[in-house]
Motif scaffolding. Structure first.
Motif, short mmCIF file in Angstrom:
data_model
loop_
_atom_site.label_atom_id
_atom_site.label_comp_id
_atom_site.label_asym_id
_atom_site.label_seq_id
_atom_site.Cartn_x
_atom_site.Cartn_y
_atom_site.Cartn_z
N GLU A 1 44.17 19.81 55.32
CA GLU A 1 43.40 20.56 56.26
C GLU A 1 42.17 21.18 55.46
O GLU A 1 41.13 21.26 56.05
CB GLU A 1 44.08 21.85 56.53
CG GLU A 1 45.31 21.56 57.52
CD GLU A 1 44.83 20.92 58.79
OE1 GLU A 1 43.95 21.49 59.49
OE2 GLU A 1 45.42 19.78 59.31
N LYS A 2 42.19 21.47 54.36
CA LYS A 2 40.89 21.69 53.67
C LYS A 2 39.89 20.57 53.79
O LYS A 2 38.62 21.10 53.86
CB LYS A 2 41.12 21.97 51.83
CG LYS A 2 40.07 22.33 51.22
CD LYS A 2 40.54 22.59 49.86
CE LYS A 2 40.92 21.42 48.94
NZ LYS A 2 41.14 21.41 47.31
N THR A 3 40.01 19.32 53.64
CA THR A 3 38.97 18.45 53.81
C THR A 3 38.40 18.35 55.18
O THR A 3 37.17 18.49 55.42
CB THR A 3 39.58 17.08 53.30
OG1 THR A 3 40.19 17.10 52.12
CG2 THR A 3 38.45 15.70 53.43
N LYS A 4 39.37 18.52 56.27
CA LYS A 4 38.83 18.75 57.53
C LYS A 4 37.78 19.87 57.80
O LYS A 4 37.05 19.84 58.48
CB LYS A 4 40.09 18.84 58.46
CG LYS A 4 40.92 17.34 58.58
CD LYS A 4 42.18 17.88 59.56
CE LYS A 4 43.02 16.55 59.66
NZ LYS A 4 44.38 16.79 60.29
N GLU A 5 38.25 20.99 57.06
CA GLU A 5 37.37 22.01 57.38
C GLU A 5 36.03 21.94 56.51
O GLU A 5 35.24 22.29 57.14
CB GLU A 5 38.33 23.28 56.51
CG GLU A 5 37.86 24.73 56.84
CD GLU A 5 38.74 25.73 56.08
OE1 GLU A 5 38.17 26.89 56.14
OE2 GLU A 5 39.52 25.52 55.71
N ILE A 6 36.10 21.21 55.47
CA ILE A 6 34.88 21.03 54.72
C ILE A 6 34.02 20.05 55.77
O ILE A 6 32.76 20.17 55.81
CB ILE A 6 34.89 20.30 53.21
CG1 ILE A 6 35.74 21.31 52.47
CG2 ILE A 6 33.68 19.68 52.93
CD1 ILE A 6 36.35 20.74 51.23
N ILE A 7 34.64 19.27 56.26
CA ILE A 7 33.75 18.27 57.29
C ILE A 7 33.29 18.93 58.34
O ILE A 7 32.00 18.77 58.75
CB ILE A 7 34.71 16.84 57.58
CG1 ILE A 7 35.03 16.13 56.41
CG2 ILE A 7 34.12 16.45 58.93
CD1 ILE A 7 36.06 15.16 56.88
N ILE A 8 33.94 19.80 58.99
CA ILE A 8 33.63 20.63 60.26
C ILE A 8 32.34 21.32 59.87
O ILE A 8 31.42 21.34 60.59
CB ILE A 8 34.72 21.45 60.56
CG1 ILE A 8 35.72 20.31 61.49
CG2 ILE A 8 34.09 22.35 61.69
CD1 ILE A 8 37.12 21.19 61.81
N TYR A 9 32.60 22.25 58.70
CA TYR A 9 31.41 23.15 58.32
C TYR A 9 30.00 22.50 57.93
O TYR A 9 28.99 22.76 58.38
CB TYR A 9 31.78 24.24 57.19
CG TYR A 9 32.80 24.79 57.58
CD1 TYR A 9 33.20 25.39 58.95
CD2 TYR A 9 33.75 25.28 56.56
CE1 TYR A 9 34.20 26.35 59.25
CE2 TYR A 9 34.86 26.15 57.08
CZ TYR A 9 35.10 26.69 58.29
OH TYR A 9 36.16 27.56 58.63
N ALA A 10 30.29 21.19 56.94
CA ALA A 10 28.98 20.46 56.72
C ALA A 10 28.40 19.92 57.73
O ALA A 10 27.33 19.65 57.77
CB ALA A 10 29.52 19.52 55.48
N ALA A 11 29.29 19.24 58.70
CA ALA A 11 28.84 18.51 59.97
C ALA A 11 27.87 19.46 60.73
O ALA A 11 26.75 19.19 61.04
CB ALA A 11 29.74 17.81 60.69
#
Length: 163
Positions: free
Chosen positions: A41-51
């Protein structure tokens, strides 16, 4: 949380609809690419914010340097993103990683981690269309940059399929 960040990005860019739409398209492709990956989940969150925030430094780069080239976006983006994300209850670890991706998203030799990979692939899927790139350039990008199965399938289907 992601809707709040999207709204913050839209407020920041205001009437720059081209950049707002670009960010939204990159965000959607990043979600599509990451959907098929087994990610924490942490990685998904990073992807969302960075994108969503990957090009957030472009306005400041144009003000300071009269240029929107990637190098200047990488310099100016992280402080703006950090300020936007700091308002939320997001861990410092996630904020730091998002800022690292934003601060290097045009420096492909620095690409480490699946989160970084997904954001760069999503950005290219949008840039190829927006910059009307030719087949040879697209094939080169596909060979050099794309590593995820879904990203490869998307670039092939959208731009390299001969049908």
């Amino acid at each position: 949380m992601k809707n709040y960040i999207i709204q913050k990005m839209i407020e920041y860019f205001q009437n720059d609809v081209k950049r707002i739409n670009h960010a939204l398209k990159v965000f959607n492709f990043a979600q599509i690419i990451s959907y098929d990956l087994s990610l924490e989940e942490k990685t998904k969150e990073i992807i969302i914010y960075a994108a969503i925030l990957h090009d957030i430094g472009i306005k400041e780069a144009e003000k300071k340097y009269d240029s929107s080239i990637g190098k200047y976006q990488e310099i100016e983006g992280p402080p703006i993103a950090r300020e936007m994300l700091s308002d939320l209850k997001i861990s410092e670890e996630i904020i730091n990683r998002v800022c690292t991706i934003i601060g290097n998203h045009h420096s492909y030799t620095k690409m480490k981690g699946i989160d970084f990979q997904v954001v760069v692939e999503a950005d290219f899927l949008v840039n190829i269309f927006e910059e009307n790139m030719g087949k040879n350039a697209i094939k080169n990008i596909e060979n050099r940059i794309f590593k995820t199965g879904t990203g490869k399938k998307l670039i092939m289907t959208m731009y390299l399929n001969e049908n």
